[in-house]
Design a protein around this motif. Structure first.
Motif, short mmCIF file in Angstrom:
data_model
loop_
_atom_site.label_atom_id
_atom_site.label_comp_id
_atom_site.label_asym_id
_atom_site.label_seq_id
_atom_site.Cartn_x
_atom_site.Cartn_y
_atom_site.Cartn_z
N GLU A 61 44.57 43.31 36.45
CA GLU A 61 43.19 43.12 36.87
C GLU A 61 42.93 41.61 36.83
N ALA A 62 42.84 41.00 38.01
CA ALA A 62 42.74 39.54 38.10
C ALA A 62 41.31 39.04 37.95
N THR A 63 41.18 37.91 37.28
CA THR A 63 39.88 37.24 37.23
C THR A 63 39.78 36.25 38.39
N CYS A 64 40.94 35.90 38.97
CA CYS A 64 40.96 34.96 40.08
C CYS A 64 42.14 35.28 41.00
N ASP A 74 45.08 41.51 51.64
CA ASP A 74 45.11 42.97 51.72
C ASP A 74 45.80 43.59 50.50
N ARG A 75 46.85 42.94 50.03
CA ARG A 75 47.62 43.48 48.91
C ARG A 75 46.94 43.28 47.56
N PHE A 76 46.34 42.11 47.34
CA PHE A 76 45.87 41.78 46.00
C PHE A 76 44.35 41.80 45.79
N ALA A 77 43.56 41.76 46.84
CA ALA A 77 42.10 41.74 46.68
C ALA A 77 41.58 42.93 45.86
N PRO A 82 35.32 42.88 39.27
CA PRO A 82 34.02 42.69 39.93
C PRO A 82 33.38 41.33 39.64
N ASP A 83 33.65 40.78 38.46
CA ASP A 83 33.10 39.46 38.12
C ASP A 83 34.09 38.34 38.41
N GLY A 84 35.13 38.63 39.18
CA GLY A 84 36.17 37.67 39.48
C GLY A 84 35.87 36.79 40.68
N LEU A 85 36.86 36.00 41.05
CA LEU A 85 36.75 35.05 42.15
C LEU A 85 37.92 35.25 43.10
#
Length: 180
Positions: A61-64, A74-77, A82-85
């Motif tokens: 789960e990425a923050t950025c 398409d792969r990583f978005a 939800p609070d990421g960039l």
């Protein structure tokens, strides 16, 4: 953080720079994926930054997310919190909403780099924007690392100066977005 794009767009360099810039202050990991993807497919790296030991180098789960092309978006978005960039290369990425409610900042890094005379500095434009948006390190710290990596000898001065300019352009573009 996830950095992704076509092999050769300099996203591994961005990941390595992030790690080197932050390793004195935080626990960090760098987990690249090269494979056959270096030949034009999606190359990416996961960078974990924490104030405590990191159990796994894989970002679930990425923050950025920094993306240079559509395949990467398409792969990583969908992995961005939800609070990421999401910082995207606007000339090559058409967001579809897959990033959900994460903040989206679009900068035409490739177009700006072409305008500067060398598309290879598009990654530095995005690094400058990322530094301005996330405030993790100063531009001075990035420039110091660039000087260390590229050298300051007269023969290296032109590419060093171009990279410094690209960092400044990225920071200026980020400031225009009014997103923090």
């Amino acid at each position: 953080m996830i950095f992704s794009g076509f092999g050769g767009q300099g996203l591994m360099t961005l990941g390595k720079f992030a790690v080197e810039l932050l390793m004195d202050k935080y626990e960090v990991t760098f987990f690249p994926s090269y494979g056959t993807e270096v030949r034009g497919g999606t190359a990416y790296c996961h960078v974990c930054i924490s104030d405590r030991p990191i159990a796994s180098p894989v970002v679930e789960e990425a923050t950025c997310l920094v993306v240079m092309n559509q395949m990467s978006y398409d792969r990583f978005a969908p992995l961005v919190r939800p609070d990421g960039l999401v910082l995207s290369n606007a000339g090559m990425v058409q967001p579809t909403g897959a990033h959900g409610s994460a903040r989206l900042v679009e900068i035409d890094a490739s177009g700006l780099a072409n305008g500067m005379g060398d598309v290879r500095v598009a990654n530095m434009i995005l690094l400058g924007a990322l530094a301005a948006l996330k405030s993790l390190v100063s531009e001075k710290e990035i420039v110091s690392l660039l000087e260390k990596k590229l050298g300051t000898a007269p023969g290296k001065r032109e590419i060093l100066d171009l990279n410094k300019q690209a960092l400044a352009v990225g920071a200026q573009e980020a400031e225009k977005t009014n997103v923090k």
